[in-house]
Design a protein around this motif. Structure first.
Motif, PDB file in Angstrom:
ATOM      1  N   ARG A 107      50.557  39.976  37.695  1.00 29.65           N
ATOM      2  CA  ARG A 107      50.266  41.362  37.318  1.00 29.65           C
ATOM      3  C   ARG A 107      51.578  42.049  36.939  1.00 29.65           C
ATOM      4  N   GLU A 108      52.013  41.803  35.702  1.00 24.61           N
ATOM      5  CA  GLU A 108      53.308  42.288  35.226  1.00 24.61           C
ATOM      6  C   GLU A 108      53.159  43.221  34.032  1.00 24.61           C
ATOM      7  N   ASN A 109      51.965  43.828  33.889  1.00 17.79           N
ATOM      8  CA  ASN A 109      51.665  44.716  32.763  1.00 17.79           C
ATOM      9  C   ASN A 109      51.876  44.013  31.423  1.00 17.79           C
ATOM     10  N   ARG A 110      51.416  42.757  31.369  1.00 21.73           N
ATOM     11  CA  ARG A 110      51.516  41.948  30.157  1.00 21.73           C
ATOM     12  C   ARG A 110      50.171  41.275  29.903  1.00 21.73           C
ATOM     13  N   PRO A 111      49.915  40.827  28.669  1.00 19.41           N
ATOM     14  CA  PRO A 111      48.679  40.091  28.391  1.00 19.41           C
ATOM     15  C   PRO A 111      48.741  38.692  29.018  1.00 19.41           C
ATOM     16  N   LEU A 112      47.588  38.161  29.387  1.00 18.84           N
ATOM     17  CA  LEU A 112      47.477  36.803  29.889  1.00 18.84           C
ATOM     18  C   LEU A 112      46.645  35.978  28.907  1.00 18.84           C
ATOM     19  N   VAL A 113      47.108  34.767  28.640  1.00 15.33           N
ATOM     20  CA  VAL A 113      46.377  33.835  27.782  1.00 15.33           C
ATOM     21  C   VAL A 113      45.962  32.647  28.644  1.00 15.33           C
ATOM     22  N   LEU A 114      44.657  32.452  28.800  1.00 12.64           N
ATOM     23  CA  LEU A 114      44.129  31.369  29.633  1.00 12.64           C
ATOM     24  C   LEU A 114      43.617  30.275  28.707  1.00 12.64           C
ATOM     25  N   LEU A 115      44.425  29.239  28.516  1.00 18.13           N
ATOM     26  CA  LEU A 115      44.103  28.157  27.586  1.00 18.13           C
ATOM     27  C   LEU A 115      43.687  26.911  28.358  1.00 18.13           C
ATOM     28  N   MET A 136      44.241  45.742  37.441  1.00 19.68           N
ATOM     29  CA  MET A 136      45.535  46.395  37.580  1.00 19.68           C
ATOM     30  C   MET A 136      46.688  45.458  37.212  1.00 19.68           C
ATOM     31  N   GLY A 137      47.594  45.946  36.366  1.00 19.52           N
ATOM     32  CA  GLY A 137      48.794  45.197  36.026  1.00 19.52           C
ATOM     33  C   GLY A 137      48.597  44.120  34.976  1.00 19.52           C
ATOM     34  N   ILE A 138      47.422  44.100  34.343  1.00 18.25           N
ATOM     35  CA  ILE A 138      47.148  43.105  33.297  1.00 18.25           C
ATOM     36  C   ILE A 138      46.650  43.843  32.060  1.00 18.25           C
ATOM     37  N   LYS A 139      47.365  43.739  30.962  1.00 16.13           N
ATOM     38  CA  LYS A 139      46.994  44.486  29.756  1.00 16.13           C
ATOM     39  C   LYS A 139      45.690  43.974  29.151  1.00 16.13           C
ATOM     40  N   GLU A 140      45.651  42.688  28.857  1.00 13.75           N
ATOM     41  CA  GLU A 140      44.479  42.058  28.277  1.00 13.75           C
ATOM     42  C   GLU A 140      44.432  40.604  28.719  1.00 13.75           C
ATOM     43  N   VAL A 141      43.261  40.005  28.599  1.00 13.99           N
ATOM     44  CA  VAL A 141      43.110  38.578  28.879  1.00 13.99           C
ATOM     45  C   VAL A 141      42.490  37.916  27.652  1.00 13.99           C
ATOM     46  N   TYR A 142      43.131  36.831  27.208  1.00 16.78           N
ATOM     47  CA  TYR A 142      42.601  36.027  26.112  1.00 16.78           C
ATOM     48  C   TYR A 142      42.204  34.677  26.694  1.00 16.78           C
ATOM     49  N   GLN A 143      40.914  34.412  26.729  1.00 20.98           N
ATOM     50  CA  GLN A 143      40.414  33.152  27.257  1.00 20.98           C
ATOM     51  C   GLN A 143      40.095  32.245  26.076  1.00 20.98           C
ATOM     52  N   ILE A 144      40.747  31.076  26.026  1.00 17.04           N
ATOM     53  CA  ILE A 144      40.562  30.118  24.933  1.00 17.04           C
ATOM     54  C   ILE A 144      40.187  28.771  25.535  1.00 17.04           C
ATOM     55  N   ASN A 145      39.014  28.257  25.149  1.00 15.41           N
ATOM     56  CA  ASN A 145      38.570  26.954  25.657  1.00 15.41           C
ATOM     57  C   ASN A 145      38.300  26.016  24.499  1.00 15.41           C
ATOM     58  N   VAL A 146      38.852  24.800  24.616  1.00 14.43           N
ATOM     59  CA  VAL A 146      38.670  23.765  23.596  1.00 14.43           C
ATOM     60  C   VAL A 146      37.785  22.675  24.187  1.00 14.43           C
ATOM     61  N   ASP A 147      36.638  22.422  23.573  1.00 12.25           N
ATOM     62  CA  ASP A 147      35.732  21.396  24.082  1.00 12.25           C
ATOM     63  C   ASP A 147      35.073  20.702  22.899  1.00 12.25           C
ATOM     64  N   ALA A 148      35.462  19.463  22.664  1.00 11.46           N
ATOM     65  CA  ALA A 148      34.958  18.717  21.511  1.00 11.46           C
ATOM     66  C   ALA A 148      33.452  18.531  21.570  1.00 11.46           C
ATOM     67  N   GLY A 149      32.890  18.530  22.778  1.00 11.33           N
ATOM     68  CA  GLY A 149      31.447  18.351  22.916  1.00 11.33           C
ATOM     69  C   GLY A 149      30.659  19.577  22.506  1.00 11.33           C
TER      70      GLY A 149
END
Length: 242
Positions: A107-115, A136-149
């Motif tokens: 929680r550093e007031n930055r975006p998180l990218v969950l790959l 609190m303390g997280i600007k945005e969350v980008y959730q990215i999932n790669v699944d060939a199926g």
């Protein structure tokens, strides 16, 4: 070290080859989002190779849900562990011990990218839920999932959550992943969480570092020995895993 022998309360078939196991939760078993635990089948306590009877699994639930859960897949030739696991029934017991975490929310007031790749998204589910409960303390969350199926785990659950601060991207293959990440990199100082196969984690870590991301801003669910070897890899070594 306390070892808990816990009953399976629910077995959820997410798809034909992807199952979620929910276990009863002892009052004194505590964990935070992004944690893992060791899961053992019958036989672990005997004098046999430990790797045959125990696996390191991400906990895909939060304590508030009242269950210890993990999700796994059965593909190809099954190990002794998985063959036993996928033949188990509700009411039978698993051994759970040694929880730990390397993936808690920063929680550093930055975006998180969950790959994540494939079922690796199980590690990300509690992070997304915890952010939903307390952003609190997280600007945005980008959730990215790669699944060939193309059978994306938790997709309906995530998209049903009314949360404009979380953006989801679902990719059926790695084509287009570079472009998605380049767009995310245009944000101010994102922090990246990576979960997937060793090759996926190594390749994406090096890619991010080549694109200006400092390693301190890349979070991986790996032991220090793995991280040290990964960072010392030469370009020749790197190409061999691709």
């Amino acid at each position: 070290m306390v070892k808990y022998r816990l009953k399976i309360t629910d077995i959820l078939i997410e798809s034909e080859d992807t199952w979620t196991f929910l276990l009863e939760m002892p009052e004194d078993f505590n964990w935070e989002e992004g944690s893992h635990a060791h899961i053992g089948i019958e036989g672990y306590d005997f004098n046999a190779p430990k790797g045959t009877f125990v696996r390191h699994m991400s906990i895909m639930t939060l304590p508030e849900e009242g269950k210890i859960g993990f999700t796994t897949r059965k593909r190809g030739e099954l190990s002794v562990f998985k063959e036993t696991l996928f033949n188990m029934k509700e009411g039978q017991e698993l051994l759970v011990f040694k929880p730990g975490s390397r993936m808690a929310l920063r929680r550093e007031n930055r975006p998180l990218v969950l790959l994540s790749m494939g079922v690796g998204i199980a590690t990300m589910r509690p992070l997304i839920l915890q952010h939903h409960f307390n952003p609190m303390g997280i600007k945005e969350v980008y959730q990215i999932n790669v699944d060939a199926g193309g059978s994306f785990l938790y997709q309906k659950e995530f998209e049903s959550m009314a949360d404009d601060s979380v953006k989801h991207t679902w990719l059926k293959g790695r084509n287009g992943l570079d472009e998605v990440l380049e767009n995310v990199l245009s944000n101010e100082s994102p922090i990246f969480y990576l979960v997937g196969s060793d090759a996926f984690v190594i390749q994406r870590t090096h890619w991010l570092m080549e694109h200006g991301v400092e390693f301190k801003d890349i979070v991986v669910d790996k032991k220090e020995q793995f991280i040290s070897r990964m960072l010392m890899m030469s370009p020749k070594d790197f190409q061999m895993i691709l």
